[in-house]
Design a protein around this motif. Structure first.
Motif, PDB file in Angstrom:
ATOM      1  N   ASN A   1      37.069  42.362   4.794  1.00 49.71           N
ATOM      2  CA  ASN A   1      35.841  42.868   4.501  1.00 49.71           C
ATOM      3  C   ASN A   1      34.619  41.889   4.356  1.00 49.71           C
ATOM      4  OD1 ASN A   1      37.243  45.331   4.371  1.00 49.71           O
ATOM      5  ND2 ASN A   1      37.506  45.121   2.421  1.00 49.71           N
ATOM      6  N   CYS A   2      35.024  40.830   3.730  1.00 54.55           N
ATOM      7  CA  CYS A   2      33.947  39.772   3.612  1.00 54.55           C
ATOM      8  C   CYS A   2      33.462  39.344   4.917  1.00 54.55           C
ATOM      9  CB  CYS A   2      34.333  38.590   2.801  1.00 54.55           C
ATOM     10  SG  CYS A   2      34.560  38.938   1.007  1.00 54.55           S
ATOM     11  N   ILE A   3      34.357  39.055   5.743  1.00 50.73           N
ATOM     12  CA  ILE A   3      33.773  38.678   7.070  1.00 50.73           C
ATOM     13  C   ILE A   3      33.014  39.812   7.883  1.00 50.73           C
ATOM     14  CG2 ILE A   3      34.447  38.135   9.550  1.00 50.73           C
ATOM     15  CD1 ILE A   3      36.951  36.575   8.270  1.00 50.73           C
ATOM     16  N   ARG A   4      33.462  41.055   8.008  1.00 55.68           N
ATOM     17  CA  ARG A   4      32.729  42.277   8.511  1.00 55.68           C
ATOM     18  C   ARG A   4      31.399  42.442   7.900  1.00 55.68           C
ATOM     19  NH1 ARG A   4      35.305  44.998  11.783  1.00 55.68           N
ATOM     20  NH2 ARG A   4      37.612  44.939  11.726  1.00 55.68           N
ATOM     21  N   GLU A   5      31.282  42.101   6.384  1.00 60.45           N
ATOM     22  CA  GLU A   5      29.826  41.793   6.049  1.00 60.45           C
ATOM     23  C   GLU A   5      28.773  40.822   6.437  1.00 60.45           C
ATOM     24  OE1 GLU A   5      30.469  42.440   1.642  1.00 60.45           O
ATOM     25  OE2 GLU A   5      28.258  42.391   1.385  1.00 60.45           O
ATOM     26  N   VAL A   6      29.437  39.767   6.685  1.00 60.92           N
ATOM     27  CA  VAL A   6      28.180  38.909   7.328  1.00 60.92           C
ATOM     28  C   VAL A   6      28.126  39.068   8.807  1.00 60.92           C
ATOM     29  CG1 VAL A   6      28.185  36.349   7.615  1.00 60.92           C
ATOM     30  CG2 VAL A   6      29.257  36.902   5.392  1.00 60.92           C
ATOM     31  N   MET A   7      29.394  39.446   9.539  1.00 55.41           N
ATOM     32  CA  MET A   7      29.157  39.638  10.952  1.00 55.41           C
ATOM     33  C   MET A   7      28.378  41.058  11.331  1.00 55.41           C
ATOM     34  SD  MET A   7      30.583  36.921  12.445  1.00 55.41           S
ATOM     35  CE  MET A   7      31.074  37.138  14.032  1.00 55.41           C
ATOM     36  N   GLU A   8      28.667  41.969  10.515  1.00 55.40           N
ATOM     37  CA  GLU A   8      28.087  43.228  11.057  1.00 55.40           C
ATOM     38  C   GLU A   8      27.689  44.141  10.001  1.00 55.40           C
ATOM     39  OE1 GLU A   8      31.536  44.871  13.418  1.00 55.40           O
ATOM     40  OE2 GLU A   8      32.447  45.352  11.227  1.00 55.40           O
ATOM     41  N   GLY A   9      27.655  43.999   8.622  1.00 56.57           N
ATOM     42  CA  GLY A   9      27.718  44.815   7.618  1.00 56.57           C
ATOM     43  C   GLY A   9      26.411  45.121   7.592  1.00 56.57           C
ATOM     44  N   GLU A  10      25.911  46.097   6.749  1.00 56.79           N
ATOM     45  CA  GLU A  10      24.610  46.363   6.414  1.00 56.79           C
ATOM     46  C   GLU A  10      23.661  44.963   5.952  1.00 56.79           C
ATOM     47  OE1 GLU A  10      23.685  49.391   3.090  1.00 56.79           O
ATOM     48  OE2 GLU A  10      25.184  50.478   4.309  1.00 56.79           O
ATOM     49  N   THR A  11      24.122  44.300   5.149  1.00 52.73           N
ATOM     50  CA  THR A  11      23.497  43.306   4.776  1.00 52.73           C
ATOM     51  C   THR A  11      23.397  42.009   5.799  1.00 52.73           C
ATOM     52  OG1 THR A  11      25.482  42.498   3.740  1.00 52.73           O
ATOM     53  CG2 THR A  11      23.940  43.274   2.207  1.00 52.73           C
ATOM     54  N   SER A  12      24.254  42.009   7.066  1.00 55.84           N
ATOM     55  CA  SER A  12      24.321  41.003   7.860  1.00 55.84           C
ATOM     56  C   SER A  12      22.900  40.416   8.292  1.00 55.84           C
ATOM     57  CB  SER A  12      25.224  41.403   8.884  1.00 55.84           C
ATOM     58  OG  SER A  12      25.120  40.483  10.072  1.00 55.84           O
ATOM     59  N   SER A  13      21.899  41.364   8.576  1.00 56.86           N
ATOM     60  CA  SER A  13      20.941  40.957   9.193  1.00 56.86           C
ATOM     61  C   SER A  13      19.920  40.442   8.264  1.00 56.86           C
ATOM     62  CB  SER A  13      19.949  42.017   9.976  1.00 56.86           C
ATOM     63  OG  SER A  13      19.691  42.967   9.161  1.00 56.86           O
ATOM     64  N   GLN A  14      20.101  40.856   6.921  1.00 55.14           N
ATOM     65  CA  GLN A  14      19.203  40.001   5.725  1.00 55.14           C
ATOM     66  C   GLN A  14      19.930  38.941   5.672  1.00 55.14           C
ATOM     67  OE1 GLN A  14      16.562  41.673   4.389  1.00 55.14           O
ATOM     68  NE2 GLN A  14      16.264  39.666   3.546  1.00 55.14           N
ATOM     69  N   LEU A  15      21.279  38.675   5.689  1.00 55.12           N
ATOM     70  CA  LEU A  15      21.631  37.200   5.425  1.00 55.12           C
ATOM     71  C   LEU A  15      21.283  36.209   6.591  1.00 55.12           C
ATOM     72  CD1 LEU A  15      25.494  38.092   4.383  1.00 55.12           C
ATOM     73  CD2 LEU A  15      23.633  37.574   2.872  1.00 55.12           C
ATOM     74  N   ARG A  16      21.311  36.830   7.845  1.00 55.13           N
ATOM     75  CA  ARG A  16      20.852  35.873   8.629  1.00 55.13           C
ATOM     76  C   ARG A  16      19.467  35.627   8.738  1.00 55.13           C
ATOM     77  NH1 ARG A  16      25.124  35.480  12.128  1.00 55.13           N
ATOM     78  NH2 ARG A  16      26.359  37.451  11.960  1.00 55.13           N
ATOM     79  N   HIS A  17      18.677  36.381   8.390  1.00 56.94           N
ATOM     80  CA  HIS A  17      17.206  36.331   8.062  1.00 56.94           C
ATOM     81  C   HIS A  17      16.925  35.255   7.146  1.00 56.94           C
ATOM     82  CE1 HIS A  17      13.042  37.121   7.834  1.00 56.94           C
ATOM     83  NE2 HIS A  17      13.138  37.100   6.360  1.00 56.94           N
ATOM     84  N   ASN A  18      17.825  35.295   5.799  1.00 53.03           N
ATOM     85  CA  ASN A  18      17.766  34.365   4.694  1.00 53.03           C
ATOM     86  C   ASN A  18      18.057  33.013   5.537  1.00 53.03           C
ATOM     87  OD1 ASN A  18      16.764  36.386   3.307  1.00 53.03           O
ATOM     88  ND2 ASN A  18      18.590  36.829   2.221  1.00 53.03           N
ATOM     89  N   ALA A  19      19.274  33.042   6.047  1.00 52.42           N
ATOM     90  CA  ALA A  19      19.658  31.601   6.524  1.00 52.42           C
ATOM     91  C   ALA A  19      18.677  30.732   7.541  1.00 52.42           C
ATOM     92  CB  ALA A  19      21.042  32.007   7.449  1.00 52.42           C
ATOM     93  N   LYS A  20      18.024  31.800   8.209  1.00 54.47           N
ATOM     94  CA  LYS A  20      17.065  31.121   9.199  1.00 54.47           C
ATOM     95  C   LYS A  20      16.021  30.471   8.257  1.00 54.47           C
ATOM     96  CE  LYS A  20      16.968  33.369  13.505  1.00 54.47           C
ATOM     97  NZ  LYS A  20      17.354  34.815  13.482  1.00 54.47           N
ATOM     98  N   LYS A  21      15.673  31.301   7.102  1.00 55.68           N
ATOM     99  CA  LYS A  21      14.659  30.793   6.235  1.00 55.68           C
ATOM    100  C   LYS A  21      15.093  29.530   5.729  1.00 55.68           C
ATOM    101  CE  LYS A  21      13.542  32.020   1.877  1.00 55.68           C
ATOM    102  NZ  LYS A  21      13.809  32.719   1.003  1.00 55.68           N
ATOM    103  N   TRP A  22      16.099  29.319   5.116  1.00 54.04           N
ATOM    104  CA  TRP A  22      16.518  28.002   4.480  1.00 54.04           C
ATOM    105  C   TRP A  22      16.777  26.782   5.467  1.00 54.04           C
ATOM    106  CZ3 TRP A  22      15.514  27.633  -0.197  1.00 54.04           C
ATOM    107  CH2 TRP A  22      15.623  28.743  -1.117  1.00 54.04           C
ATOM    108  N   ARG A  23      17.023  27.291   6.835  1.00 52.74           N
ATOM    109  CA  ARG A  23      17.110  26.152   7.904  1.00 52.74           C
ATOM    110  C   ARG A  23      15.716  25.493   7.803  1.00 52.74           C
ATOM    111  NH1 ARG A  23      19.226  24.599  13.005  1.00 52.74           N
ATOM    112  NH2 ARG A  23      17.517  23.620  14.186  1.00 52.74           N
ATOM    113  N   ASN A  24      14.603  26.373   7.781  1.00 53.15           N
ATOM    114  CA  ASN A  24      13.515  26.047   7.953  1.00 53.15           C
ATOM    115  C   ASN A  24      12.751  25.234   6.640  1.00 53.15           C
ATOM    116  OD1 ASN A  24      11.335  26.004   9.870  1.00 53.15           O
ATOM    117  ND2 ASN A  24      10.122  27.359   8.777  1.00 53.15           N
ATOM    118  N   VAL A  25      13.306  25.508   5.622  1.00 56.57           N
ATOM    119  CA  VAL A  25      13.163  24.827   4.495  1.00 56.57           C
ATOM    120  C   VAL A  25      13.777  23.259   4.409  1.00 56.57           C
ATOM    121  CG1 VAL A  25      13.610  24.612   1.943  1.00 56.57           C
ATOM    122  CG2 VAL A  25      12.895  26.767   3.045  1.00 56.57           C
TER     123      VAL A  25
END
Ligand code: UDP
Ligand code: 7WV
Length: 461
Positions: free
Chosen positions: A408-432
């Motif tokens: 379930n945790c992997i699905r949430e990060v890979m394809e879940g509802e929150t997945s695109s938000q997590l990816r968006h946030n991850a990009k933001k921190w990379r930039n930081v």
């Protein structure tokens, strides 16, 4: 600068992979600012593992008192840490003394914060020095507050009232030595001892980025001269102009040369692979390994899994490798930064060691945190709630993370509802992270400040 006029900095790591990596990166940064740098690991490590480092970093040794096999040779944590301190202090003094009579004496000692006694040795020779903390500022400040009586144990209720730590909401968010009272008492004393003499240090370096942990860094800055200088990862993966900085360069594990990791990743679609690794120390139980294997299998995603020890490998379900076929690749050790930066990787299933956490955050890779011990529970809290770049597993009543939870945790990060938000946030921190190491950014400014301190104090005379 002529070599004779360059300040000579001695850098001393704690002898484990998670400590050597960031201290080595610090060496590279100091060299790039024109300083002379000597990296002094233990005799055992230097004799046993061959580094791949730029020749500008000089190598030397201290001793932890176990020159044949390091920690394995000791009778346990108490024995190891006691001898590390006595043998370490003596051999560090010897090293400094040897250099004193050369054309290239040591001007300053930067030591791993686990080796707080190194400041006494430096000061005995009239040298300035400071610790380098390799864990999150949040953990450092928790330990500071405990050591100095600002947090009393056991913590009676959450949130705690300490400014900067209010986001911690349960024992589950605390380092294991605090959250699980009585576990590893010698290591608990070690992490508290880091804070015993920070007010006497000439500077306090931290492998973090100011923006990652702003409030807690502000709080800690009131009690000692903190300089956040992270991320101390090979910078090529953040900015391609750092061509020379593609790997840490001092692995304490030999990869199986048979596994064609990057070629395998090249055959996989973008963001289709889960990278699974638990750092250099964790040993998962047989039942935990089984749940993890079955959870990974159930996801149907590709996965690249570092199973470090042969003992762990023996606990995989029979025929596991055959059943997963080309969907999965199991290796004993890999080039983690290269893997994390590969476009095929969509999720990092990690123990949340601080280096792994900072690496993923700096590369914009969302995570599943499965903490084991020490600072990892707190890192998982930061991943889930502070940066919102991943989720943290729940442990069942037997202390195991079950196969369904893994899936379930992997699905949430890979394809879940929150997945695109997590990816968006991850990009933001990379930039930081990228901004921080760029001219004018927080870490770049702090490194320049450290370098000018080293120059101004005129250590060259
Ligand atoms: N690492 C690696 N290859 C692997 C697993 C880990 O190079 O297969 C590196 C990883 O990139 C990190 C370090 O080992 O820099 C582990 O440090 P961390 O703080 O994450 O965990 P620890 O080993 O201290 O528990
Ligand atoms: C090595 C040994 C003990 C500890 C650590 C590493 C760490 O957490 O970094 Br407590």
């Amino acid at each position: 600068m002529a070599a004779a006029h360059r300040p000579h900095v001695l850098v001393v790591p704690y002898p484990s992979q998670g400590h050597i990596n960031p201290l080595l990166q610090l060496c590279k940064r100091l060299v790039s600012h024109g300083l002379t740098v000597t990296f002094a690991t233990t005799l055992f490590i230097l004799n046993t593992f061959t580094p791949k480092l730029p020749p500008s970093i000089h190598l030397d040794t201290i001793s932890d008192g176990f020159d044949t096999a390091g920690y394995e040779e000791s009778s346990g944590v108490d024995d190891y840490l006691a001898r590390l301190q006595t043998a370490g202090s003596n051999t560090l003094a010897d090293l400094i003394q040897r250099h004193q009579h050369s054309s290239n004496p040591v001007h300053c000692v930067i030591y791993d914060s686990f080796l707080s006694w190194a400041l006494d040795v430096a000061n005995k020779f009239g040298l300035p020095g400071g610790p380098f903390f390799t864990q999150a500022s949040t953990c450092n400040y928790i330990y500071y507050c405990i050591h100095h009586g600002l947090l009393k144990l056991p913590i009676p209720s959450f949130p705690v009232s300490v400014q900067g730590l209010q986001f911690l909401s349960s024992h589950r968010d605390m380092p294991s030595f605090v959250g699980v009272p009585g576990s590893y008492p010698a290591y608990f004393r070690l992490v508290l001892s880091q804070l015993s003499n920070v007010h006497q240090a000439n500077f306090v370096l931290v492998n973090s980025v100011y923006e990652f942990e702003q409030q807690v860094v502000d709080s800690m800055s009131k009690v000692c001269p903190v300089l956040t200088i992270g991320p101390t990862v090979p910078l090529f993966y953040l900015d391609k102009s750092f061509e020379e900085d593609k790997e840490y360069g001092y692995d304490l594990f030999e990869p199986d040369s048979s596994a064609p990791i990057i070629q395998w990743l090249d055959t996989k679609p973008a963001q289709s692979v889960v990278y699974v690794a638990f750092g250099s120390m964790a040993n998962l139980s047989a039942s935990q390994m089984e749940e993890l294997a079955l959870g990974l299998k159930a996801t149907t995603f590709n996965f690249l899994w570092v199973v470090r020890t042969s003992k762990e490998r023996a606990t995989l379900p029979p025929k596991f490798a055959e059943e997963i076929g080309d969907r999965g690749l199991i290796l004993n050790w890999g080039p983690q930064m290269e893997i994390l930066s590969h476009g095929a990787v969509g999720c990092f299933f990690t123990h949340g060691g601080w280096n792994s956490t900072v690496e993923a955050l700096s590369l914009g890779v969302p995570m599943v945190g499965m903490p084991q011990w020490t600072d990892q529970p707190t890192d998982a809290k930061l991943i889930e709630d502070m940066w919102k770049v991943g989720v943290r597993v729940k442990v069942d009543e037997n202390g195991i993370v079950g196969r369904n939870e893994v899936e379930n945790c992997i699905r949430e990060v890979m394809e879940g509802e929150t997945s695109s938000q997590l990816r968006h946030n991850a990009k933001k921190w990379r930039n930081v992270a990228l901004q921080a190491i760029t001219e004018g950014g927080s870490s770049h400014t702090n490194i320049c400040q450290l370098v000018s301190k080293l120059l101004d104090n005129n250590f060259t005379k």
